[in-house]
Design an enzyme around this catalytic site. Structure first.
Site, PDB file in Angstrom:
ATOM      1  N   VAL A  69       0.817  -1.230   0.000  1.00  0.00           N
ATOM      2  CA  VAL A  69       0.000   0.000   0.000  1.00  0.00           C
ATOM      3  C   VAL A  69       0.847   1.276   0.000  1.00  0.00           C
ATOM      4  O   VAL A  69       0.340   2.345  -0.324  1.00  0.00           O
ATOM      5  CB  VAL A  69      -1.025   0.042   1.177  1.00  0.00           C
ATOM      6  CG1 VAL A  69      -2.075  -1.038   1.029  1.00  0.00           C
ATOM      7  CG2 VAL A  69      -0.337  -0.021   2.530  1.00  0.00           C
ATOM      8  N   SER A 148      -7.958   2.964  15.132  1.00  0.00           N
ATOM      9  CA  SER A 148      -7.691   2.233  16.384  1.00  0.00           C
ATOM     10  C   SER A 148      -8.275   3.009  17.548  1.00  0.00           C
ATOM     11  O   SER A 148      -8.353   4.245  17.505  1.00  0.00           O
ATOM     12  CB  SER A 148      -6.186   2.094  16.615  1.00  0.00           C
ATOM     13  OG  SER A 148      -5.952   1.569  17.915  1.00  0.00           O
ATOM     14  N   TYR A 161       2.233   5.762  16.123  1.00  0.00           N
ATOM     15  CA  TYR A 161       1.047   4.992  15.710  1.00  0.00           C
ATOM     16  C   TYR A 161      -0.231   5.790  15.975  1.00  0.00           C
ATOM     17  O   TYR A 161      -1.135   5.839  15.129  1.00  0.00           O
ATOM     18  CB  TYR A 161       1.048   3.668  16.478  1.00  0.00           C
ATOM     19  CG  TYR A 161      -0.078   2.710  16.119  1.00  0.00           C
ATOM     20  CD1 TYR A 161      -0.018   1.927  14.967  1.00  0.00           C
ATOM     21  CD2 TYR A 161      -1.189   2.558  16.955  1.00  0.00           C
ATOM     22  CE1 TYR A 161      -1.038   1.043  14.647  1.00  0.00           C
ATOM     23  CE2 TYR A 161      -2.208   1.676  16.652  1.00  0.00           C
ATOM     24  CZ  TYR A 161      -2.134   0.908  15.497  1.00  0.00           C
ATOM     25  OH  TYR A 161      -3.138   0.030  15.186  1.00  0.00           O
ATOM     26  N   ALA A 163      -0.542   9.052  16.141  1.00  0.00           N
ATOM     27  CA  ALA A 163      -0.601  10.147  15.159  1.00  0.00           C
ATOM     28  C   ALA A 163      -1.133   9.611  13.831  1.00  0.00           C
ATOM     29  O   ALA A 163      -1.995  10.231  13.185  1.00  0.00           O
ATOM     30  CB  ALA A 163       0.775  10.765  14.981  1.00  0.00           C
ATOM     31  N   LYS A 165      -3.017   6.954  13.223  1.00  0.00           N
ATOM     32  CA  LYS A 165      -4.425   6.539  13.246  1.00  0.00           C
ATOM     33  C   LYS A 165      -5.361   7.754  13.362  1.00  0.00           C
ATOM     34  O   LYS A 165      -6.485   7.715  12.865  1.00  0.00           O
ATOM     35  CB  LYS A 165      -4.655   5.529  14.376  1.00  0.00           C
ATOM     36  CG  LYS A 165      -3.990   4.172  14.109  1.00  0.00           C
ATOM     37  CD  LYS A 165      -4.476   3.524  12.813  1.00  0.00           C
ATOM     38  CE  LYS A 165      -3.989   2.096  12.645  1.00  0.00           C
ATOM     39  NZ  LYS A 165      -4.451   1.466  11.382  1.00  0.00           N
TER      40      LYS A 165
HETATM   41  N1  LIG Z   1      -4.517  -6.029  16.582  1.00  0.00           N
HETATM   42  C1  LIG Z   1      -4.841  -4.946  17.284  1.00  0.00           C
HETATM   43  O1  LIG Z   1      -4.751  -4.956  18.517  1.00  0.00           O
HETATM   44  C2  LIG Z   1      -5.352  -3.703  16.584  1.00  0.00           C
HETATM   45  C3  LIG Z   1      -6.049  -2.761  17.358  1.00  0.00           C
HETATM   46  C4  LIG Z   1      -6.556  -1.623  16.733  1.00  0.00           C
HETATM   47  C5  LIG Z   1      -6.352  -1.444  15.376  1.00  0.00           C
HETATM   48  N2  LIG Z   1      -5.658  -2.383  14.644  1.00  0.00           N
HETATM   49  C6  LIG Z   1      -5.531  -2.134  13.208  1.00  0.00           C
HETATM   50  O2  LIG Z   1      -6.265  -3.135  12.535  1.00  0.00           O
HETATM   51  C7  LIG Z   1      -5.742  -3.347  11.233  1.00  0.00           C
HETATM   52  C8  LIG Z   1      -5.561  -4.835  10.985  1.00  0.00           C
HETATM   53  O3  LIG Z   1      -4.536  -5.318  11.854  1.00  0.00           O
HETATM   54  P1  LIG Z   1      -4.513  -6.822  12.405  1.00  0.00           P
HETATM   55  O4  LIG Z   1      -4.608  -6.715  13.880  1.00  0.00           O
HETATM   56  O5  LIG Z   1      -5.453  -7.652  11.653  1.00  0.00           O
HETATM   57  O6  LIG Z   1      -2.971  -7.180  12.102  1.00  0.00           O
HETATM   58  P2  LIG Z   1      -2.277  -8.280  11.203  1.00  0.00           P
HETATM   59  O7  LIG Z   1      -0.815  -8.062  11.422  1.00  0.00           O
HETATM   60  O8  LIG Z   1      -2.854  -9.618  11.481  1.00  0.00           O
HETATM   61  O9  LIG Z   1      -2.666  -7.869   9.710  1.00  0.00           O
HETATM   62  C9  LIG Z   1      -2.137  -6.753   9.074  1.00  0.00           C
HETATM   63  C10 LIG Z   1      -2.017  -7.081   7.592  1.00  0.00           C
HETATM   64  O10 LIG Z   1      -1.562  -5.909   6.900  1.00  0.00           O
HETATM   65  C11 LIG Z   1      -0.622  -6.316   5.939  1.00  0.00           C
HETATM   66  N3  LIG Z   1       0.286  -5.229   5.586  1.00  0.00           N
HETATM   67  C12 LIG Z   1       1.212  -4.639   6.370  1.00  0.00           C
HETATM   68  N4  LIG Z   1       1.894  -3.721   5.672  1.00  0.00           N
HETATM   69  C13 LIG Z   1       1.384  -3.732   4.416  1.00  0.00           C
HETATM   70  C14 LIG Z   1       1.685  -3.015   3.224  1.00  0.00           C
HETATM   71  N5  LIG Z   1       2.675  -2.107   3.188  1.00  0.00           N
HETATM   72  N6  LIG Z   1       0.954  -3.258   2.119  1.00  0.00           N
HETATM   73  C15 LIG Z   1      -0.044  -4.192   2.128  1.00  0.00           C
HETATM   74  N7  LIG Z   1      -0.349  -4.927   3.226  1.00  0.00           N
HETATM   75  C16 LIG Z   1       0.358  -4.690   4.349  1.00  0.00           C
HETATM   76  C17 LIG Z   1       0.130  -7.464   6.598  1.00  0.00           C
HETATM   77  O11 LIG Z   1       0.826  -8.265   5.630  1.00  0.00           O
HETATM   78  C18 LIG Z   1      -0.989  -8.203   7.311  1.00  0.00           C
HETATM   79  O12 LIG Z   1      -1.551  -9.200   6.482  1.00  0.00           O
HETATM   80  C19 LIG Z   1      -4.468  -2.518  11.169  1.00  0.00           C
HETATM   81  O13 LIG Z   1      -4.717  -1.317  10.472  1.00  0.00           O
HETATM   82  C20 LIG Z   1      -4.151  -2.233  12.622  1.00  0.00           C
HETATM   83  O14 LIG Z   1      -3.384  -1.069  12.771  1.00  0.00           O
HETATM   84  C21 LIG Z   1      -5.177  -3.507  15.215  1.00  0.00           C
END
Ligand SMILES: NC(=O)c1ccc[n+]([C@@H]2O[C@H](COP(=O)([O-])OP(=O)(O)OC[C@H]3O[C@@H](n4cnc5c(N)ncnc54)[C@H](O)[C@@H]3O)[C@@H](O)[C@H]2O)c1
Length: 259
Positions: A69, A148, A161, A163, A165
């Protein structure tokens, strides 16, 4: 008024970043179960292939793309290809993201800061810019950005992070206003700490993972981490006609953490 049926996304096409893991994978699985054709965009090529095979094996329509991305070209090529192979994208979920370990600001170097911004902010911008013209032209569409809970209720040590989000929330609201008259809705989900591979990245692999998880659970009023399915069901609502009059909204799915 007619209410939406059980298959809420029949005939729709959804483009989902970060779809190879965690919440993103759960979102494409749920959307496909509700009749959508799903396009998986993720930097982990092998896992995209595996996920697409699994979905097709279960009888769903799925396309897979190796997309970074942060790289505008790979985003735009994949969006063009989905537009060519289908009747056009209806739903976009910006789920790709990266965490950083709890770190005091003076220890966050330029490289880490830049990477956190590139993936979490520029990535969402690239995808939105690529999809919006076609959505506006068709006068329909739902964009869902994953922010988030820490954007609205920060924890110390996550300044970069947090900033990033907050930028996602700002982008969501601004784009919602910009596209509202064209029939496009743009919303945000603010998940709480969730049971995905990312959680350990916040805690840091070299730290006591069990203790870190306990800290998270103790800070959540409902007493558990989010399940990726909790987030996917929220995304299904925002993607579906049930949310037909909802735009510019940030929905917390966090067991009460942000209250
Ligand atoms: N897990 C948590 O506690 C949490 C809490 C709040 C928000 N989030 C947000 O939720 C979303 C999903 O996270 P998740 O918890 O499922 O994590 P995850 O690590 O399981 O999944 C993240 C995915 O994003 C992909 N990714 C990373 N960089 C990329 C890039 N440059 N181009 C394309 N794909 C890329 C990874 O390969 C992975 O498959 C994220 O935006 C994260 O910031 C997560």
């Amino acid at each position: 008024m007619q209410h939406p049926t059980a298959m809420q996304l029949e005939g729709k096409v959804a483009y989902v970043t970060g779809a190879a893991s965690g919440m993103g994978y759960e979102i494409v699985s749920l959307f496909a179960a509700h009749g959508a054709t799903v396009a998986l965009a993720d930097v982990q090529e092998g896992r995209v292939t595996e996920a697409v095979e699994k979905l097709r094996g279960d009888g769903h329509e799925a396309l897979g793309y190796r997309v970074d991305v942060t790289d505008r070209a790979t985003v735009e090529e994949s969006v063009r290809d989905v537009e060519r192979r289908t009747d056009g994208i209806d739903i976009v979920v910006n789920c790709a993201g990266m965490a950083h370990e709890f770190t005091p600001i003076e220890k966050i170097d330029d490289g880490l800061y830049r990477r956190v911004m590139d993936v979490n902010v520029d990535g969402v911008f690239h995808v939105c810019r690529a999809v919006v013209p076609a959505l506006k032209e068709r006068r329909r569409g739902s964009i869902i950005n994953i922010a988030s809970v820490v954007a609205v209720r920060p924890r110390p040590g996550l300044t970069a992070y947090v900033a990033a989000k907050n930028a996602v929330i700002g982008m969501t609201k601004s784009l919602a206003l910009e596209t509202a008259a064209d029939g496009v809705r743009v919303n945000c989900i603010a998940p709480g700490a969730a049971e995905t591979p990312m959680l350990n990245q916040f805690i840091g692999e070299s730290n006591d993972i069990a203790k870190g998880r306990e800290m998270y659970v103790n800070s959540i009023p409902m007493g558990r981490l989010a399940d990726p399915g909790d987030i996917a069901r929220g995304a299904l609502y925002l993607a579906s006609d049930n949310a037909g009059f909802v735009t510019g909204e940030v929905i917390a799915i966090d067991g009460g953490r942000s209250v």
